[in-house]
Design a protein around this motif. Structure first.
Motif, PDB file in Angstrom:
ATOM      1  N   LEU A   2       0.854  -1.185   0.000  1.00 48.87           N
ATOM      2  CA  LEU A   2       0.000   0.000   0.000  1.00 48.87           C
ATOM      3  C   LEU A   2       0.893   1.240   0.000  1.00 48.87           C
ATOM      4  O   LEU A   2       1.495   1.583   1.019  1.00 48.87           O
ATOM      5  CB  LEU A   2      -0.919   0.011   1.227  1.00 48.87           C
ATOM      6  N   PRO A   3       1.027   1.915  -1.138  1.00 50.19           N
ATOM      7  CA  PRO A   3       1.935   3.061  -1.215  1.00 50.19           C
ATOM      8  C   PRO A   3       1.519   4.181  -0.257  1.00 50.19           C
ATOM      9  O   PRO A   3       0.331   4.502  -0.126  1.00 50.19           O
ATOM     10  CB  PRO A   3       1.802   3.523  -2.673  1.00 50.19           C
ATOM     11  N   VAL A   4       2.521   4.769   0.388  1.00 48.33           N
ATOM     12  CA  VAL A   4       2.297   5.907   1.287  1.00 48.33           C
ATOM     13  C   VAL A   4       3.102   7.089   0.770  1.00 48.33           C
ATOM     14  O   VAL A   4       4.324   7.015   0.640  1.00 48.33           O
ATOM     15  CB  VAL A   4       2.707   5.582   2.729  1.00 48.33           C
ATOM     16  N   GLY A   5       2.400   8.163   0.448  1.00 52.71           N
ATOM     17  CA  GLY A   5       3.040   9.393   0.010  1.00 52.71           C
ATOM     18  C   GLY A   5       2.821  10.492   1.022  1.00 52.71           C
ATOM     19  O   GLY A   5       2.139  10.305   2.038  1.00 52.71           O
ATOM     20  N   VAL A   6       3.379  11.659   0.748  1.00 55.02           N
ATOM     21  CA  VAL A   6       3.331  12.772   1.698  1.00 55.02           C
ATOM     22  C   VAL A   6       3.069  14.074   0.956  1.00 55.02           C
ATOM     23  O   VAL A   6       3.658  14.329  -0.100  1.00 55.02           O
ATOM     24  CB  VAL A   6       4.655  12.888   2.474  1.00 55.02           C
ATOM     25  N   ARG A   7       2.177  14.899   1.497  1.00 56.15           N
ATOM     26  CA  ARG A   7       2.027  16.275   1.009  1.00 56.15           C
ATOM     27  C   ARG A   7       2.831  17.198   1.912  1.00 56.15           C
ATOM     28  O   ARG A   7       2.689  17.160   3.145  1.00 56.15           O
ATOM     29  CB  ARG A   7       0.559  16.699   0.974  1.00 56.15           C
ATOM     30  N   LEU A   8       3.674  18.009   1.310  1.00 54.86           N
ATOM     31  CA  LEU A   8       4.508  18.968   2.028  1.00 54.86           C
ATOM     32  C   LEU A   8       4.189  20.387   1.571  1.00 54.86           C
ATOM     33  O   LEU A   8       3.916  20.627   0.388  1.00 54.86           O
ATOM     34  CB  LEU A   8       5.989  18.711   1.760  1.00 54.86           C
ATOM     35  N   SER A   9       4.254  21.342   2.500  1.00 54.72           N
ATOM     36  CA  SER A   9       4.270  22.750   2.138  1.00 54.72           C
ATOM     37  C   SER A   9       5.722  23.140   1.928  1.00 54.72           C
ATOM     38  O   SER A   9       6.538  23.054   2.855  1.00 54.72           O
ATOM     39  CB  SER A   9       3.649  23.614   3.247  1.00 54.72           C
ATOM     40  N   ALA A  10       6.062  23.569   0.729  1.00 51.32           N
ATOM     41  CA  ALA A  10       7.459  23.871   0.405  1.00 51.32           C
ATOM     42  C   ALA A  10       7.972  25.093   1.139  1.00 51.32           C
ATOM     43  O   ALA A  10       9.171  25.219   1.381  1.00 51.32           O
ATOM     44  CB  ALA A  10       7.613  24.065  -1.100  1.00 51.32           C
ATOM     45  N   THR A  11       7.070  25.999   1.493  1.00 49.66           N
ATOM     46  CA  THR A  11       7.462  27.209   2.199  1.00 49.66           C
ATOM     47  C   THR A  11       6.275  27.740   2.995  1.00 49.66           C
ATOM     48  O   THR A  11       5.119  27.531   2.618  1.00 49.66           O
ATOM     49  CB  THR A  11       7.949  28.296   1.226  1.00 49.66           C
ATOM     50  N   ASP A  12       6.585  28.438   4.081  1.00 47.17           N
ATOM     51  CA  ASP A  12       5.540  29.116   4.866  1.00 47.17           C
ATOM     52  C   ASP A  12       5.191  30.470   4.267  1.00 47.17           C
ATOM     53  O   ASP A  12       4.253  31.123   4.732  1.00 47.17           O
ATOM     54  CB  ASP A  12       6.002  29.317   6.310  1.00 47.17           C
ATOM     55  N   CYS A  20       9.096   6.490   1.190  1.00 51.16           N
ATOM     56  CA  CYS A  20       7.973   7.266   0.665  1.00 51.16           C
ATOM     57  C   CYS A  20       7.759   6.952  -0.813  1.00 51.16           C
ATOM     58  O   CYS A  20       8.712   6.882  -1.589  1.00 51.16           O
ATOM     59  CB  CYS A  20       8.252   8.753   0.865  1.00 51.16           C
ATOM     60  N   ALA A  21       6.494   6.799  -1.217  1.00 56.51           N
ATOM     61  CA  ALA A  21       6.178   6.424  -2.601  1.00 56.51           C
ATOM     62  C   ALA A  21       6.045   7.627  -3.522  1.00 56.51           C
ATOM     63  O   ALA A  21       6.279   7.517  -4.731  1.00 56.51           O
ATOM     64  CB  ALA A  21       4.884   5.610  -2.637  1.00 56.51           C
ATOM     65  N   PHE A  22       5.653   8.784  -2.994  1.00 59.29           N
ATOM     66  CA  PHE A  22       5.513   9.994  -3.805  1.00 59.29           C
ATOM     67  C   PHE A  22       5.465  11.204  -2.887  1.00 59.29           C
ATOM     68  O   PHE A  22       5.169  11.086  -1.692  1.00 59.29           O
ATOM     69  CB  PHE A  22       4.264   9.946  -4.688  1.00 59.29           C
ATOM     70  N   LEU A  23       5.750  12.367  -3.441  1.00 55.04           N
ATOM     71  CA  LEU A  23       5.711  13.625  -2.705  1.00 55.04           C
ATOM     72  C   LEU A  23       4.794  14.597  -3.438  1.00 55.04           C
ATOM     73  O   LEU A  23       4.921  14.796  -4.650  1.00 55.04           O
ATOM     74  CB  LEU A  23       7.116  14.216  -2.575  1.00 55.04           C
ATOM     75  N   ASP A  24       3.872  15.202  -2.715  1.00 56.33           N
ATOM     76  CA  ASP A  24       2.879  16.128  -3.244  1.00 56.33           C
ATOM     77  C   ASP A  24       3.246  17.514  -2.708  1.00 56.33           C
ATOM     78  O   ASP A  24       3.112  17.776  -1.513  1.00 56.33           O
ATOM     79  CB  ASP A  24       1.499  15.665  -2.771  1.00 56.33           C
ATOM     80  N   ILE A  25       3.727  18.397  -3.578  1.00 55.14           N
ATOM     81  CA  ILE A  25       4.315  19.656  -3.123  1.00 55.14           C
ATOM     82  C   ILE A  25       3.341  20.820  -3.259  1.00 55.14           C
ATOM     83  O   ILE A  25       2.978  21.242  -4.362  1.00 55.14           O
ATOM     84  CB  ILE A  25       5.620  19.957  -3.892  1.00 55.14           C
ATOM     85  N   VAL A  30       0.806  21.109  -7.679  1.00 50.40           N
ATOM     86  CA  VAL A  30      -0.582  21.552  -7.567  1.00 50.40           C
ATOM     87  C   VAL A  30      -0.583  23.074  -7.424  1.00 50.40           C
ATOM     88  O   VAL A  30       0.398  23.657  -6.983  1.00 50.40           O
ATOM     89  CB  VAL A  30      -1.267  20.879  -6.356  1.00 50.40           C
ATOM     90  N   GLY A  31      -1.678  23.719  -7.816  1.00 55.91           N
ATOM     91  CA  GLY A  31      -1.781  25.148  -7.599  1.00 55.91           C
ATOM     92  C   GLY A  31      -2.241  25.934  -8.808  1.00 55.91           C
ATOM     93  O   GLY A  31      -1.429  26.400  -9.605  1.00 55.91           O
ATOM     94  N   LEU A  32      -3.553  26.074  -8.964  1.00 55.36           N
ATOM     95  CA  LEU A  32      -4.158  26.897 -10.016  1.00 55.36           C
ATOM     96  C   LEU A  32      -3.689  26.518 -11.413  1.00 55.36           C
ATOM     97  O   LEU A  32      -3.489  27.367 -12.272  1.00 55.36           O
ATOM     98  CB  LEU A  32      -3.887  28.382  -9.751  1.00 55.36           C
ATOM     99  N   ILE A  33      -3.512  25.226 -11.643  1.00 53.03           N
ATOM    100  CA  ILE A  33      -3.192  24.720 -12.976  1.00 53.03           C
ATOM    101  C   ILE A  33      -4.504  24.302 -13.621  1.00 53.03           C
ATOM    102  O   ILE A  33      -5.133  23.337 -13.196  1.00 53.03           O
ATOM    103  CB  ILE A  33      -2.217  23.537 -12.898  1.00 53.03           C
ATOM    104  N   THR A  34      -4.946  25.044 -14.615  1.00 56.96           N
ATOM    105  CA  THR A  34      -6.247  24.781 -15.223  1.00 56.96           C
ATOM    106  C   THR A  34      -6.169  24.542 -16.727  1.00 56.96           C
ATOM    107  O   THR A  34      -7.106  24.004 -17.309  1.00 56.96           O
ATOM    108  CB  THR A  34      -7.210  25.959 -14.971  1.00 56.96           C
TER     109      THR A  34
END
Length: 373
Positions: A228-238, A261-266, A302-306
């Motif tokens: 079961l892959p486990v990834g992580v979402r990180l905030s790159a900066t405050d 970690c299987a993937f990183l969500d930035i 991620v981030g306002l990519i439309t």
């Protein structure tokens, strides 16, 4: 000669194969009851499940009652939560083969909040809220009371809660887990020097501030099991002076990769009320690119990519491996269909929708043929 779309190529997240590189980002709906999904969740996720995306991630789900952002947030901390979430997953699986991830979270000092449409302010215990916990007695906003500074026993309880929620997620049948270490929630609070002013082994140096998030990750990975892959979402900066930044994010990314970690969500931001964010299409892509240059595992941006062409270029240029959308999917639940038509990709829709495209439309459903009667 037409260049094949990179956005519509498969990718591996550990043992999980995604048919394309489009992800439905987790989006809080703030309408659960006692942590349980309601009819809205069935309609909302059911619609997104038919989008043709490569991965659908269910919203931030509290690993304990006090870990929910609002009283209306999903939870996975008791048998009732598990049974209700099982029914939700089963209903999605009846209409779509889309891989499903679950984002596990603890809101820390941002817990016990009102919904965004009610102002998002802290709810006092006398008004039906609870006392939030955090790494230190440092309030999220100057006009709010400080959270309870977590003891070692509180920290152990949080770790155990994440592990138990991961075991429940595995039992339900989720295809992946994303740990929420971003947006100013508990694990991010421990990483940032703006919110973590501890002097014990969980605060001070970068190594000590990373200790709890890494302990949670390793515990969840063990509870989830090897397949079961486990990834992580990180905030790159405050986006605030003296806070968590991209250099520390890259170091954390390397530690997470080494831990399995299987993937990183930035993503970015969410911790400080003093944040100044230059919002615009793809405003976080450069952060994902810096992380991707430092690790070998897949990186999500991620981030306002439309715009489909923008998403395609991000993947083609090697800035990120997967593009996640949130608001874009709320506006257009079939965004991958439009992207496939524009980029020359294909998606697999439910059979009941095979006849929906107008005559002469680009063959986004591949070689599927249906007859008339």
């Amino acid at each position: 000669m037409t260049v094949p779309s990179q956005l519509f190529t498969a990718i591996q997240l550990g043992s999980l194969t995604l048919p394309n590189r489009i992800m439905v980002s987790p989006m809080c709906q703030y309408c659960a009851v006692d942590g349980n999904p309601v009819a809205w969740h069935f309609g909302h996720l059911g619609s997104l499940a038919m989008s043709g995306a490569g991965l659908l991630c269910v919203e931030a789900t509290g690993v304990s009652p006090e870990g929910r952002i609002t009283p209306g947030c999903l939870g996975l901390y008791n048998d009732d939560n598990q049974a209700h979430l099982q029914r939700l997953v089963d209903s999605v699986r009846e209409i779509s083969p889309i891989p499903l991830a679950l984002q596990l979270s603890h809101a820390g000092r941002k817990a016990s909040s009102r919904t965004p449409w009610d102002g998002g302010s802290l709810i006092a215990p006398s008004d039906g809220g609870w006392v939030p916990h955090g790494p230190s007695a440092v309030a999220h906003k100057p006009d709010e009371p400080a959270p309870h500074a977590m003891t070692e026993a509180d920290i152990r309880h949080a770790i155990d809660s994440f592990a138990q929620a991961a075991r429940r997620a595995r039992a339900i049948g989720f295809d992946a887990i994303e740990l929420h270490m971003a947006h100013g929630y508990l694990l991010h609070q421990f990483m940032s020097p703006l919110s973590n002013q501890r002097t014990d082994r969980y605060g001070g140096s970068l190594e000590k501030r990373m200790r709890l998030p890494l302990e949670v990750f390793r515990t969840v990975l063990e509870a989830a099991g090897t397949d079961l892959p486990v990834g992580v979402r990180l905030s790159a900066t405050d986006w605030a002076e003296g806070g968590w930044d991209i250099e520390q994010t890259v170091e954390m990314a390397r530690h997470l990769e080494a831990a399995g970690c299987a993937f990183l969500d930035i993503s970015s931001g969410g911790l400080s009320h003093q944040q100044k964010i230059p919002v615009g299409p793809g405003y976080q892509v450069n952060f994902a690119a810096e992380v991707k240059a430092a690790v070998a595992i897949p990186v999500v941006t991620v981030g306002l990519i439309t715009d489909p062409a923008h998403a395609e270029q991000i993947v083609r240029d090697g800035q990120a491996d997967i593009v996640a959308l949130a608001r874009g999917f709320l506006h257009d639940p079939r965004w991958p269909w439009r992207a496939a038509a524009q980029l020359g990709g294909t998606v697999v829709p439910p059979r009941q929708l095979l006849r929906c495209l107008p005559h002469g439309h680009a063959p986004i459903f591949g070689d599927v043929r249906i007859g008339q009667r």
